[in-house]
Structures are given as C-alpha cells and as structure tokens.
Scaffold this motif. Structure first.
Motif, PDB file in Angstrom:
ATOM      1  N   LEU A  83     -16.648 -14.695 -21.907  1.00 30.62           N
ATOM      2  CA  LEU A  83     -17.441 -13.750 -21.111  1.00 30.62           C
ATOM      3  C   LEU A  83     -18.132 -12.723 -22.012  1.00 30.62           C
ATOM      4  CD1 LEU A  83     -18.022 -13.139 -18.095  1.00 30.62           C
ATOM      5  CD2 LEU A  83     -16.131 -11.502 -18.189  1.00 30.62           C
ATOM      6  N   ARG A  84     -17.448 -12.314 -23.079  1.00 35.05           N
ATOM      7  CA  ARG A  84     -18.023 -11.309 -23.986  1.00 35.05           C
ATOM      8  C   ARG A  84     -19.193 -11.856 -24.807  1.00 35.05           C
ATOM      9  NH1 ARG A  84     -15.210  -6.558 -25.282  1.00 35.05           N
ATOM     10  NH2 ARG A  84     -15.733  -6.764 -27.498  1.00 35.05           N
ATOM     11  N   GLN A  85     -19.341 -13.172 -24.850  1.00 38.28           N
ATOM     12  CA  GLN A  85     -20.532 -13.733 -25.487  1.00 38.28           C
ATOM     13  C   GLN A  85     -21.778 -13.416 -24.671  1.00 38.28           C
ATOM     14  OE1 GLN A  85     -19.954 -17.904 -26.294  1.00 38.28           O
ATOM     15  NE2 GLN A  85     -18.052 -17.570 -27.438  1.00 38.28           N
ATOM     16  N   ARG A  86     -21.614 -13.222 -23.361  1.00 38.29           N
ATOM     17  CA  ARG A  86     -22.735 -12.844 -22.493  1.00 38.29           C
ATOM     18  C   ARG A  86     -22.818 -11.328 -22.315  1.00 38.29           C
ATOM     19  NH1 ARG A  86     -22.905 -17.021 -17.308  1.00 38.29           N
ATOM     20  NH2 ARG A  86     -22.441 -18.954 -18.435  1.00 38.29           N
ATOM     21  N   TYR A  87     -21.651 -10.677 -22.215  1.00 41.91           N
ATOM     22  CA  TYR A  87     -21.594  -9.236 -21.960  1.00 41.91           C
ATOM     23  C   TYR A  87     -20.687  -8.637 -23.030  1.00 41.91           C
ATOM     24  CZ  TYR A  87     -22.972 -11.133 -17.411  1.00 41.91           C
ATOM     25  OH  TYR A  87     -23.602 -11.832 -16.405  1.00 41.91           O
ATOM     26  N   GLN A  88     -21.292  -8.061 -24.047  1.00 42.61           N
ATOM     27  CA  GLN A  88     -20.529  -7.592 -25.198  1.00 42.61           C
ATOM     28  C   GLN A  88     -19.549  -6.483 -24.843  1.00 42.61           C
ATOM     29  OE1 GLN A  88     -23.279  -6.539 -28.311  1.00 42.61           O
ATOM     30  NE2 GLN A  88     -23.878  -8.663 -28.694  1.00 42.61           N
ATOM     31  N   ASP A  89     -19.829  -5.745 -23.776  1.00 44.25           N
ATOM     32  CA  ASP A  89     -18.948  -4.647 -23.389  1.00 44.25           C
ATOM     33  C   ASP A  89     -17.927  -5.056 -22.336  1.00 44.25           C
ATOM     34  OD1 ASP A  89     -20.788  -5.012 -21.350  1.00 44.25           O
ATOM     35  OD2 ASP A  89     -20.916  -2.872 -20.852  1.00 44.25           O
ATOM     36  N   ALA A  90     -17.858  -6.346 -22.006  1.00 44.58           N
ATOM     37  CA  ALA A  90     -16.895  -6.799 -20.994  1.00 44.58           C
ATOM     38  C   ALA A  90     -15.476  -6.471 -21.444  1.00 44.58           C
ATOM     39  CB  ALA A  90     -17.033  -8.298 -20.739  1.00 44.58           C
ATOM     40  N   GLU A  91     -14.666  -6.002 -20.500  1.00 45.36           N
ATOM     41  CA  GLU A  91     -13.284  -5.644 -20.813  1.00 45.36           C
ATOM     42  C   GLU A  91     -12.375  -6.043 -19.658  1.00 45.36           C
ATOM     43  OE1 GLU A  91     -12.354  -1.427 -20.736  1.00 45.36           O
ATOM     44  OE2 GLU A  91     -14.264  -1.011 -19.728  1.00 45.36           O
ATOM     45  N   ALA A 121       1.004  -7.819 -27.064  1.00 49.91           N
ATOM     46  CA  ALA A 121       0.199  -8.294 -28.195  1.00 49.91           C
ATOM     47  C   ALA A 121      -1.242  -8.569 -27.792  1.00 49.91           C
ATOM     48  CB  ALA A 121       0.827  -9.546 -28.793  1.00 49.91           C
ATOM     49  N   LEU A 122      -1.476  -8.860 -26.502  1.00 51.04           N
ATOM     50  CA  LEU A 122      -2.842  -9.115 -26.041  1.00 51.04           C
ATOM     51  C   LEU A 122      -3.711  -7.875 -26.182  1.00 51.04           C
ATOM     52  CD1 LEU A 122      -2.028 -11.128 -22.775  1.00 51.04           C
ATOM     53  CD2 LEU A 122      -2.738 -12.064 -24.989  1.00 51.04           C
ATOM     54  N   GLY A 123      -3.087  -6.698 -26.203  1.00 51.17           N
ATOM     55  CA  GLY A 123      -3.841  -5.453 -26.328  1.00 51.17           C
ATOM     56  C   GLY A 123      -4.566  -5.315 -27.650  1.00 51.17           C
ATOM     57  N   ALA A 124      -4.209  -6.154 -28.628  1.00 53.66           N
ATOM     58  CA  ALA A 124      -4.905  -6.119 -29.919  1.00 53.66           C
ATOM     59  C   ALA A 124      -6.211  -6.900 -29.887  1.00 53.66           C
ATOM     60  CB  ALA A 124      -3.990  -6.678 -31.017  1.00 53.66           C
ATOM     61  N   LEU A 125      -6.445  -7.665 -28.811  1.00 56.23           N
ATOM     62  CA  LEU A 125      -7.672  -8.451 -28.711  1.00 56.23           C
ATOM     63  C   LEU A 125      -8.833  -7.563 -28.271  1.00 56.23           C
ATOM     64  CD1 LEU A 125      -6.228 -11.610 -26.893  1.00 56.23           C
ATOM     65  CD2 LEU A 125      -6.710 -11.346 -29.329  1.00 56.23           C
ATOM     66  N   PRO A 126     -10.052  -7.878 -28.724  1.00 55.41           N
ATOM     67  CA  PRO A 126     -11.217  -7.073 -28.333  1.00 55.41           C
ATOM     68  C   PRO A 126     -11.405  -7.026 -26.813  1.00 55.41           C
ATOM     69  CG  PRO A 126     -11.775  -8.554 -30.140  1.00 55.41           C
ATOM     70  CD  PRO A 126     -10.409  -8.955 -29.671  1.00 55.41           C
ATOM     71  N   GLY A 127     -11.514  -5.836 -26.280  1.00 54.85           N
ATOM     72  CA  GLY A 127     -11.798  -5.658 -24.862  1.00 54.85           C
ATOM     73  C   GLY A 127     -10.590  -5.699 -23.950  1.00 54.85           C
ATOM     74  N   GLY A 141     -20.963  -1.953 -14.018  1.00 60.80           N
ATOM     75  CA  GLY A 141     -20.379  -2.248 -15.322  1.00 60.80           C
ATOM     76  C   GLY A 141     -19.830  -3.661 -15.432  1.00 60.80           C
ATOM     77  N   HIS A 142     -18.963  -3.856 -16.426  1.00 60.65           N
ATOM     78  CA  HIS A 142     -18.441  -5.195 -16.742  1.00 60.65           C
ATOM     79  C   HIS A 142     -16.937  -5.132 -16.986  1.00 60.65           C
ATOM     80  CE1 HIS A 142     -22.764  -5.449 -18.322  1.00 60.65           C
ATOM     81  NE2 HIS A 142     -22.734  -6.151 -17.192  1.00 60.65           N
ATOM     82  N   ARG A 143     -16.237  -4.508 -16.039  1.00 60.97           N
ATOM     83  CA  ARG A 143     -14.789  -4.311 -16.207  1.00 60.97           C
ATOM     84  C   ARG A 143     -14.024  -5.199 -15.226  1.00 60.97           C
ATOM     85  NH1 ARG A 143     -13.612   1.547 -15.686  1.00 60.97           N
ATOM     86  NH2 ARG A 143     -13.990   1.595 -17.927  1.00 60.97           N
ATOM     87  N   LEU A 144     -13.056  -5.945 -15.766  1.00 58.88           N
ATOM     88  CA  LEU A 144     -12.170  -6.784 -14.971  1.00 58.88           C
ATOM     89  C   LEU A 144     -10.799  -6.127 -14.873  1.00 58.88           C
ATOM     90  CD1 LEU A 144     -12.901 -10.264 -16.613  1.00 58.88           C
ATOM     91  CD2 LEU A 144     -14.045  -9.250 -14.628  1.00 58.88           C
ATOM     92  N   VAL A 145     -10.064  -6.465 -13.822  1.00 59.57           N
ATOM     93  CA  VAL A 145      -8.690  -5.999 -13.703  1.00 59.57           C
ATOM     94  C   VAL A 145      -7.819  -7.145 -13.200  1.00 59.57           C
ATOM     95  CG1 VAL A 145      -8.930  -5.153 -11.310  1.00 59.57           C
ATOM     96  CG2 VAL A 145      -7.195  -4.157 -12.822  1.00 59.57           C
ATOM     97  N   PHE A 146      -6.610  -7.221 -13.750  1.00 56.09           N
ATOM     98  CA  PHE A 146      -5.574  -8.114 -13.238  1.00 56.09           C
ATOM     99  C   PHE A 146      -4.305  -7.294 -13.098  1.00 56.09           C
ATOM    100  CE2 PHE A 146      -1.865 -10.872 -14.129  1.00 56.09           C
ATOM    101  CZ  PHE A 146      -1.922 -11.650 -12.983  1.00 56.09           C
ATOM    102  N   VAL A 147      -3.653  -7.414 -11.939  1.00 55.91           N
ATOM    103  CA  VAL A 147      -2.492  -6.583 -11.622  1.00 55.91           C
ATOM    104  C   VAL A 147      -1.278  -7.471 -11.380  1.00 55.91           C
ATOM    105  CG1 VAL A 147      -1.538  -4.928  -9.982  1.00 55.91           C
ATOM    106  CG2 VAL A 147      -3.970  -4.817 -10.573  1.00 55.91           C
ATOM    107  N   GLY A 148      -0.139  -7.048 -11.910  1.00 50.61           N
ATOM    108  CA  GLY A 148       1.100  -7.780 -11.640  1.00 50.61           C
ATOM    109  C   GLY A 148       2.216  -7.323 -12.545  1.00 50.61           C
ATOM    110  N   ALA A 149       3.450  -7.616 -12.139  1.00 53.42           N
ATOM    111  CA  ALA A 149       4.602  -7.338 -13.000  1.00 53.42           C
ATOM    112  C   ALA A 149       4.479  -8.201 -14.249  1.00 53.42           C
ATOM    113  CB  ALA A 149       5.899  -7.629 -12.259  1.00 53.42           C
ATOM    114  N   MET A 150       4.423  -7.585 -15.404  1.00 52.10           N
ATOM    115  CA  MET A 150       4.076  -8.298 -16.630  1.00 52.10           C
ATOM    116  C   MET A 150       5.285  -8.886 -17.363  1.00 52.10           C
ATOM    117  SD  MET A 150       0.848  -8.429 -16.789  1.00 52.10           S
ATOM    118  CE  MET A 150      -0.527  -7.665 -15.917  1.00 52.10           C
ATOM    119  N   ASP A 151       6.398  -9.041 -16.626  1.00 55.09           N
ATOM    120  CA  ASP A 151       7.536  -9.772 -17.169  1.00 55.09           C
ATOM    121  C   ASP A 151       7.838 -11.020 -16.351  1.00 55.09           C
ATOM    122  OD1 ASP A 151       8.424  -8.493 -14.884  1.00 55.09           O
ATOM    123  OD2 ASP A 151      10.275  -7.729 -15.770  1.00 55.09           O
ATOM    124  N   TYR A 152       6.940 -11.361 -15.435  1.00 49.98           N
ATOM    125  CA  TYR A 152       7.089 -12.541 -14.575  1.00 49.98           C
ATOM    126  C   TYR A 152       6.284 -13.676 -15.177  1.00 49.98           C
ATOM    127  CZ  TYR A 152       6.355 -15.477 -10.407  1.00 49.98           C
ATOM    128  OH  TYR A 152       6.257 -16.527  -9.529  1.00 49.98           O
TER     129      TYR A 152
END
Length: 300
Positions: free
Chosen positions: A157-165, A179-185, A128-139
């Motif tokens: 990246l989504r211009q090449r892989y439309q389902d990239a997330e 607020a980033l959660g409102a962005l596509p993917g 698939g085309h799934r990315l992950v980033f992990v970390g305390a999100m208040d730092y």
C-alpha cells in the motif's frame, strides 16, 4: 464453584442454567438437563472448527499437537453439548459446526452486539491514509492478522501512498507484535484508554483475519463508530454486507490494496459504507436487541 452450584440446583433454586462459553461447561452436570426447565450453553465458536481452520491455513502454533487433538476436540464437543437442551452460536457458519450433534438440542443463532454509547458515530471523516486494526494482541488469530497487515498489506500500500500507516491497537502485544512497530508506518499502541478514539482517527478499519470462527466484535464496533471497513470472509462472518454494500471484502494482499485504495481515494464511498453499516448495527446488533433474543431462548 462446583459445590455452590450443586447445592443451588439440588435445592431447586434454578429454573434455567445458562453457561457462558464451552470453557465453563465442566460445571454443568449431565443430570441437570432433566431437573431444570432448560440448560443453555452460549458457545461463541467451535473449538474443533477453530483448530481445523488453523491447520488448514498453516497458522497453528503447534501443528503436530493440533493434528492429534483434532479428533479429540470433535469427540469432546459431541459429548459436552449433549448435556444441554439449547445451543447458542453467533453465526450461521458456526451453526453448521454443530448440526447433527447427539441429543435433542435446539440450535439458535444469536450474534454479539455493540454498546452504541461506547461507540458513537464519528462526527467527521478525517481523510488521510491511516488504517486501524483492533484486538487483544496476545490472541493467535489477532497476532496472525497483525503480521499479515504489517508485513504483507501495508508495504504494498505504501508503494501507492507513501504516508500510509497502520495503528495496531490492543492490549498485551506479544514480542512478535511489538517487533512490528519497527516497520515503516506501523504503530503498536498496547492498551489504550479509549479504543473508539483510535477508530475515529482512522480513514479505514481493516480486519484481514485469516483464522477464527464467530462474529467479530471489532468489526461491529468499527461499523458502529462510522469507520468504513475492509475485511476478510472471517472478519465479516455472519454479516450481510453486500446488498446494500456495508463493507468491502478482501482476502489476499492484492485484494486489500485494491479495496483500501478505493476508499482512500473516494470520500463519498467511505461515507456511504459507514452510513449503511451504522444503520445495520442500529437495526440488528445492539446489546438490547441481542439480550431480548437470548431472553426468548431462556423463557420459551
């Protein structure tokens, strides 16, 4: 806390004092260096170096304050390290920050480690085309990374892989991260019961950090879990990943799109990076090995 420590040391009950992080150095009195065998501070990373890095990259939350604070932080680090016989940092880059400090301290480089039970090697590559980033999100460093990943890297990246997330996994997301959660993917998870489950579901772990010194636990944990990593110089700080190749390096949005695309398209490369990275973790970055190194510092 100070009264308890004063009583303990005065009674001669301490052979060695070890201080976790510079934030706790305030409890260690300068005179103790001369009445116990060793006083050791595990610094984690330089406050001066971190502040300077944020100013240089334009990511400081309050740049005027930080410009005024920078010489004070330099003086503060020189003063507090003089109380200790031994200084412990996690990477050679941070070691350079503390070279030439006043006093007769010995500098040691001891990395962080991984609990291999908590981060087992995954049983299969999900594709698939799934990315992950992990970390305390208040730092601040992770907030900057999440924004860079969601706003600059993923759209290209989504211009090449439309389902990239991308999954932004971590506790205490600030409003700007949410607020980033409102962005596509983009999915902002908040705190999760098991980080390793999200790592195992990802095609690639991305650590596009632009600020923050020290070795990155998030990178070590992804490598332990068998997830191929694309990361910046900051995300790979202190790690030998080029020969054999254990991760892909990237520092610009274009670099990331190129490197991630290589991994999306090449399962063999993903598996090779994952295997080599896991071998490195097993050889050099378990908590048992790190603990033995730290014990040697305390007992030598």
């Amino acid at each position: 806390m100070q009264d308890w420590l004063d009583t303990w040391v005065t009674a001669g009950k301490a052979d060695v004092i070890t201080c976790e992080h510079s934030v706790n150095e305030i409890f260690v009195r300068p005179a103790w260096r001369h009445c116990v065998k060793k006083t050791v501070v595990d610094i984690h990373s330089s406050l001066y170096g971190t502040c300077q890095n944020q100013l240089q990259t334009g990511t400081a939350e309050k740049p005027w304050r930080d410009r005024l604070s920078l010489p004070l932080l330099k003086r503060y680090e020189r003063r507090y390290t003089a109380k200790f016989t031994d200084l412990v940092v996690t990477t050679p880059e941070d070691q350079q920050q503390f070279q030439g400090q006043p006093g007769q301290q010995t500098l040691h480089v001891i990395p962080n480690g991984v609990d291999l039970t908590a981060f087992p090697y995954r049983s299969m590559d999900p594709g698939g085309h799934r990315l992950v980033f992990v970390g305390a999100m208040d730092y601040i460093a992770n907030i900057d990374t999440a924004k860079f990943l969601a706003q600059d890297i993923l759209p290209a990246l989504r211009q090449r892989y439309q389902d990239a997330e991308v999954l932004l996994v971590g506790a205490r997301p600030t409003d700007e991260v949410k607020a980033l959660g409102a962005l596509p993917g983009v999915t902002v998870t908040g705190a999760v019961p098991s980080v390793v489950e999200y790592l195992h579901r990802a095609t690639v772990c991305v650590v596009p950090m632009r600020i923050g010194y020290g070795i990155k636990n998030k990178t070590l944990e992804a490598m332990a879990a068998g997830v191929p990593v694309v990361a910046s110089e900051r995300g790979l700080e202190g790690l030998a990943v080029d020969s054999p190749q254990r991760a892909l390096r990237a520092n610009t949005a274009t670099d990331y799109v190129t490197a991630i695309s290589r991994l999306f398209d090449d399962e063999v490369l993903r598996q090779e990076l994952a295997k080599q990275a896991r071998s490195m973790i097993e050889a050099d970055y378990t908590w048992e090995q790190v603990g033995r190194h730290y014990e040697q510092v305390l007992s030598s």
